[in-house]
Design an enzyme around this catalytic site. Structure first.
Site, short mmCIF file in Angstrom:
data_model
loop_
_atom_site.label_atom_id
_atom_site.label_comp_id
_atom_site.label_asym_id
_atom_site.label_seq_id
_atom_site.Cartn_x
_atom_site.Cartn_y
_atom_site.Cartn_z
N CYS A 89 -2.39 -8.91 -1.55
CA CYS A 89 -1.89 -10.27 -0.82
C CYS A 89 -0.83 -10.43 -0.38
CB CYS A 89 -2.62 -11.95 -1.45
SG CYS A 89 -2.13 -13.07 -0.17
N HIS A 195 -7.58 -12.38 -4.10
CA HIS A 195 -6.92 -11.94 -5.54
C HIS A 195 -8.19 -11.59 -6.75
CE1 HIS A 195 -3.22 -14.44 -4.94
NE2 HIS A 195 -3.63 -14.45 -3.39
N GLU A 197 -6.86 -11.18 -9.75
CA GLU A 197 -6.48 -12.61 -11.01
C GLU A 197 -6.69 -13.75 -11.10
OE1 GLU A 197 -3.08 -13.55 -8.21
OE2 GLU A 197 -5.31 -11.96 -8.23
#
Length: 219
Positions: A89, A195, A197
């Site tokens: 990002c 994302h 994660e």
């Protein structure tokens, strides 16, 4: 593989990344403050991560100020020596601003911040459900750059629907050629807007992010 996660003023996904890497993937993680320069504890077999957020408030172009931080000078040197670097990002935006990756991230086509689950795919593999949260995630590059990316197989992820089909409806930000993530010619610097994660824990009901790290060779 050891990971370093850089923390800029305005980072808001640094702890998410640390938690995913440490607890879900079982990796050693060292947090790196933006004003520091020392990366001597890492070898080129390790990985430095630039997390998402709003570095320096994104008061100029996204990532434009972070690119000049002391730590980023060390990260650029690390990448140029062959060390692995992942930008997610805002981290992707910083990599483009620093010249480690080509192209630029522009304001979303709908001129609105978008926060939702989307699907991306790597080449002909199955679609992965990965969250996004960005206002300036529309990847753009000129035709010569795009041709080079395609010729060198540097487009890592494209937006698609749950069945892997690409269309305007499955592209959340208007990114050119549905590009969600790319790498450099040396395949040691990776940037992506979604994302991973945020999709590594069974508690969140989605572990597709683990496959992303596997595809990148960071598992």
């Amino acid at each position: 593989m050891k990971f370093g996660v850089v923390v800029f003023p305005g980072s808001n996904c640094d702890r998410d990344m640390q938690d995913a890497l440490q607890h879900d993937l079982g990796k050693e993680v060292i947090m790196l403050w933006h004003k520091d320069k020392d990366l001597s504890m890492f070898t080129t077999e390790d990985c430095i991560v630039l997390p998402g957020g709003f570095s320096y408030g994104d008061y100029l172009r996204c990532g434009a100020i972070a690119r000049f931080s002391p730590m980023m000078q060390s990260v650029i040197d690390f990448a140029n020596r062959g060390g692995k670097v992942l930008g997610v990002c805002n981290g992707f935006q910083i990599l483009c601003e620093s010249g480690l990756l080509p192209g630029v991230l522009l304001q979303n086509a709908n001129q609105q911040f978008v926060c939702k689950n989307v699907f991306i795919k790597h080449q002909d593999e199955q679609a992965l459900k990965i969250p996004i949260a960005h206002g300036e995630g529309r990847y753009y590059a000129d035709e010569a750059t795009l041709a080079a990316l395609e010729a060198n197989n540097q487009v890592l992820f494209r937006y698609c629907d749950e069945n892997g089909a690409m269309s305007n409806a499955s592209n959340p930000n208007g990114a050119i050629r549905d590009i969600a993530g790319i790498c450099n010619p040396g395949r040691n610097v990776f940037g992506m807007m979604p994302h991973p994660e945020r999709a590594t824990s069974p508690a969140l009901g989605n572990i597709d992010g683990r496959k992303v790290f596997e595809i990148l060779g960071l598992n």
